[in-house]
Design a protein around this motif. Structure first.
Motif, mmCIF file in Angstrom:
data_model
loop_
_atom_site.group_PDB
_atom_site.id
_atom_site.type_symbol
_atom_site.label_atom_id
_atom_site.label_comp_id
_atom_site.label_asym_id
_atom_site.label_seq_id
_atom_site.Cartn_x
_atom_site.Cartn_y
_atom_site.Cartn_z
ATOM 1 N N TRP A 245 34.517 43.618 38.419
ATOM 2 C CA TRP A 245 33.484 42.899 37.683
ATOM 3 C C TRP A 245 33.533 41.386 37.882
ATOM 4 O O TRP A 245 32.501 40.713 37.764
ATOM 5 C CB TRP A 245 33.593 43.218 36.182
ATOM 6 C CG TRP A 245 33.431 44.676 35.895
ATOM 7 C CD1 TRP A 245 34.394 45.548 35.493
ATOM 8 C CD2 TRP A 245 32.228 45.440 36.002
ATOM 9 N NE1 TRP A 245 33.877 46.803 35.342
ATOM 10 C CE2 TRP A 245 32.540 46.772 35.642
ATOM 11 C CE3 TRP A 245 30.911 45.127 36.352
ATOM 12 C CZ2 TRP A 245 31.603 47.783 35.629
ATOM 13 C CZ3 TRP A 245 29.973 46.143 36.342
ATOM 14 C CH2 TRP A 245 30.318 47.455 35.979
ATOM 15 N N LEU A 246 34.708 40.849 38.150
ATOM 16 C CA LEU A 246 34.850 39.403 38.349
ATOM 17 C C LEU A 246 35.726 39.159 39.574
ATOM 18 O O LEU A 246 36.860 38.678 39.461
ATOM 19 C CB LEU A 246 35.461 38.750 37.100
ATOM 20 C CG LEU A 246 34.613 38.807 35.828
ATOM 21 C CD1 LEU A 246 35.448 38.476 34.606
ATOM 22 C CD2 LEU A 246 33.433 37.843 35.937
ATOM 23 N N PRO A 247 35.227 39.501 40.759
ATOM 24 C CA PRO A 247 36.070 39.502 41.963
ATOM 25 C C PRO A 247 36.596 38.134 42.376
ATOM 26 O O PRO A 247 37.548 38.059 43.153
ATOM 27 C CB PRO A 247 35.143 40.080 43.028
ATOM 28 C CG PRO A 247 33.765 39.836 42.527
ATOM 29 C CD PRO A 247 33.854 39.946 41.037
ATOM 30 N N ASP A 248 36.018 37.050 41.875
ATOM 31 C CA ASP A 248 36.488 35.714 42.239
ATOM 32 C C ASP A 248 37.444 35.128 41.202
ATOM 33 O O ASP A 248 37.880 33.984 41.349
ATOM 34 C CB ASP A 248 35.294 34.762 42.405
ATOM 35 C CG ASP A 248 34.397 35.168 43.563
ATOM 36 O OD1 ASP A 248 34.938 35.698 44.559
ATOM 37 O OD2 ASP A 248 33.175 34.974 43.459
ATOM 38 N N GLN A 249 37.766 35.902 40.169
ATOM 39 C CA GLN A 249 38.616 35.398 39.089
ATOM 40 C C GLN A 249 39.961 36.130 39.075
ATOM 41 O O GLN A 249 40.077 37.249 39.575
ATOM 42 C CB GLN A 249 37.923 35.595 37.740
ATOM 43 C CG GLN A 249 36.610 34.855 37.583
ATOM 44 C CD GLN A 249 36.806 33.358 37.507
ATOM 45 O OE1 GLN A 249 36.307 32.597 38.339
ATOM 46 N NE2 GLN A 249 37.527 32.906 36.502
ATOM 47 N N PHE A 250 40.936 35.460 38.488
ATOM 48 C CA PHE A 250 42.225 36.131 38.282
ATOM 49 C C PHE A 250 42.842 35.635 36.982
ATOM 50 O O PHE A 250 42.398 34.656 36.379
ATOM 51 C CB PHE A 250 43.179 35.920 39.467
ATOM 52 C CG PHE A 250 43.578 34.488 39.699
ATOM 53 C CD1 PHE A 250 44.671 33.947 39.050
ATOM 54 C CD2 PHE A 250 42.869 33.695 40.594
ATOM 55 C CE1 PHE A 250 45.051 32.638 39.270
ATOM 56 C CE2 PHE A 250 43.237 32.388 40.831
ATOM 57 C CZ PHE A 250 44.333 31.843 40.155
ATOM 58 N N CYS A 251 43.889 36.336 36.558
ATOM 59 C CA CYS A 251 44.469 36.097 35.242
ATOM 60 C C CYS A 251 45.974 36.337 35.304
ATOM 61 O O CYS A 251 46.422 37.367 35.827
ATOM 62 C CB CYS A 251 43.815 37.045 34.235
ATOM 63 S SG CYS A 251 44.391 36.882 32.543
ATOM 64 N N THR A 252 46.763 35.392 34.819
ATOM 65 C CA THR A 252 48.192 35.621 34.692
ATOM 66 C C THR A 252 48.474 36.206 33.303
ATOM 67 O O THR A 252 47.640 36.123 32.402
ATOM 68 C CB THR A 252 48.999 34.328 34.879
ATOM 69 O OG1 THR A 252 48.830 33.492 33.727
ATOM 70 C CG2 THR A 252 48.572 33.587 36.132
ATOM 71 N N GLY A 253 49.644 36.774 33.142
ATOM 72 C CA GLY A 253 49.966 37.318 31.831
ATOM 73 C C GLY A 253 51.291 38.050 31.810
ATOM 74 O O GLY A 253 51.844 38.407 32.854
ATOM 75 N N VAL A 254 51.792 38.241 30.607
ATOM 76 C CA VAL A 254 52.937 39.109 30.348
ATOM 77 C C VAL A 254 52.465 40.198 29.406
ATOM 78 O O VAL A 254 51.909 39.910 28.345
ATOM 79 C CB VAL A 254 54.114 38.344 29.733
ATOM 80 C CG1 VAL A 254 55.207 39.319 29.279
ATOM 81 C CG2 VAL A 254 54.690 37.339 30.714
#
Length: 392
Positions: A245-254
């Motif tokens: 859905w958001l192929p140009d975005q990314f997200c870091t996380g734990v």
């Protein structure tokens, strides 16, 4: 047990189907009267937990850090003072489960065991009423905001769970700033009969697209969790949702899961600062330091190895802290970084003083904000959970 005078009035109020449709101000008046109490005023904590704001315009807002009402809120305990108009004012915390909502002021000529018991009954009843109504009553929102909220922050706030959840064996609490101008940070926590699920997320950028990225990540995480997915499948669900859905975005996380019976904590780190473990009033340096996997979303498609799930056994009383780099990269008025050491020392001192976990984070995030020469350069999110084993 013999019914006390007034018990029948409260029973009639609760049994009347029309009572559920009353606005809270009217419900407070009727419940107070049914319990034979003189007067009661509800105060709600504002979004940043700096003020206690009355539900109606019958009184002024009170500072949480410098009032007896604030003391009741901070410590979740009862406080008593003489009223200027005569009689006594009893300050009771309004708490739903583990979530601090505000305080209740009950005014009485004198304090007796019966009036104290009824005041506690009223505070418990009103806490449940507030929780049931605030999700759809904008009047609550308006009362607890001190400035307009930006659109990305409005969107993310709608997705966030309560600040604090817990049982007799675990408490998880979180704070998120800047309260009115969020970009891509978010937290999530939930409980089942056996497990605490916790997550801190940080999307690329600081705009509406960042907020959308975080919102999709939260939704994918919850969807997988609620269908019984294990931790690796849960992270994979976020990867797939962002890639689609958001192929140009990314997200870091734990993303973490704590077994409430054994204290075994499992987590996956996707390009994020490592969690911190505080035990016996000291930081166990590098106890949860592991090589981070790629962020969730587009970068995961190019990863050469599968994601890793790590594991550690907690001990009774351990506190685990998840955070975003907006905390450690904030600056003091002298231009120095707030830094990891400074904020972990703060939590250690609060733990040694016996401070409640929600109050520890409230005071910590205020110290970060108050040290700034201006506004935060990035979102700052903290999530702290504390574990105690069930009795055997």
């Amino acid at each position: 047990m013999t019914a006390e005078p007034g018990d029948g009035l409260l029973e009639e109020f609760l049994a009347d189907p029309k009572s559920s449709a009353l606005d809270l101000s009217t419900a407070v008046i009727r419940c107070t009267k049914a319990l034979g109490l003189q007067q009661a005023v509800v105060y709600l904590a504002d979004l940043q937990q700096r003020q206690l704001v009355p539900l109606t315009d019958v009184a002024s807002a009170l500072p949480i850090d410098d009032s007896l009402a604030g003391w009741a809120y901070r410590t979740q305990s009862l406080r008593l003072e003489e009223s200027e108009a005569g009689g006594l004012t009893t300050w009771l915390p309004l708490v739903d489960g583990a979530e601090r909502l505000g305080v209740l002021a009950v005014h009485c000529p004198t304090l007796t065991p019966l009036s104290l018991r009824r005041s506690r009954t009223l505070s418990a009843l009103l806490a449940m009423m507030i929780t049931s109504k605030r999700a759809y009553k904008d009047s609550f929102v308006r009362r607890t905001r001190t400035e307009p909220m930006q659109l990305p922050a409005e969107m993310l706030r709608a997705f966030l769970p309560p600040r604090t959840i817990g049982t007799a064996h675990v408490v998880s609490t979180a704070v998120l700033e800047p309260a009115y101008e969020l970009g891509g940070d978010a937290f999530d926590h939930s409980l089942t009969e056996t497990t605490l699920h916790a997550a801190v997320l940080d999307a690329m950028g600081h705009n509406l697209a960042s907020g959308l990225t975080t919102a999709v990540s939260l939704a994918a995480c919850r969807h997988a969790r609620r269908t019984g997915a294990d931790l690796p499948e849960l992270v994979q669900s976020v990867d797939e949702a962002l890639s689609r859905w958001l192929p140009d975005q990314f997200c870091t996380g734990v993303l973490a899961q704590l077994d409430l019976a054994s204290g075994v904590l499992r987590w996956t780190n996707c390009g994020h600062p490592a969690p911190l473990l505080i035990r016996d009033q000291r930081l166990l340096v590098d106890a949860m330091e592991r090589d981070a996997d790629p962020p969730m979303g587009l970068p995961s498609l190019f990863a050469e190895r599968p994601r890793h799930t790590h594991e550690i056994a907690l001990q009774p009383g351990d506190r685990v802290l998840l955070y975003t780099d907006g905390v450690t990269e904030s600056r003091t008025r002298d231009g120095d970084l707030f830094g990891l050491e400074q904020f972990t020392n703060y939590i250690i001192r609060a733990t040694a003083a016996g401070e409640l976990a929600p109050e520890t984070l409230r005071r910590l995030i205020h110290s970060v904000l108050d040290a700034q020469p201006g506004s935060l350069r990035d979102d700052a999110t903290l999530l702290l959970f504390e574990w105690w084993p069930p009795a055997r």
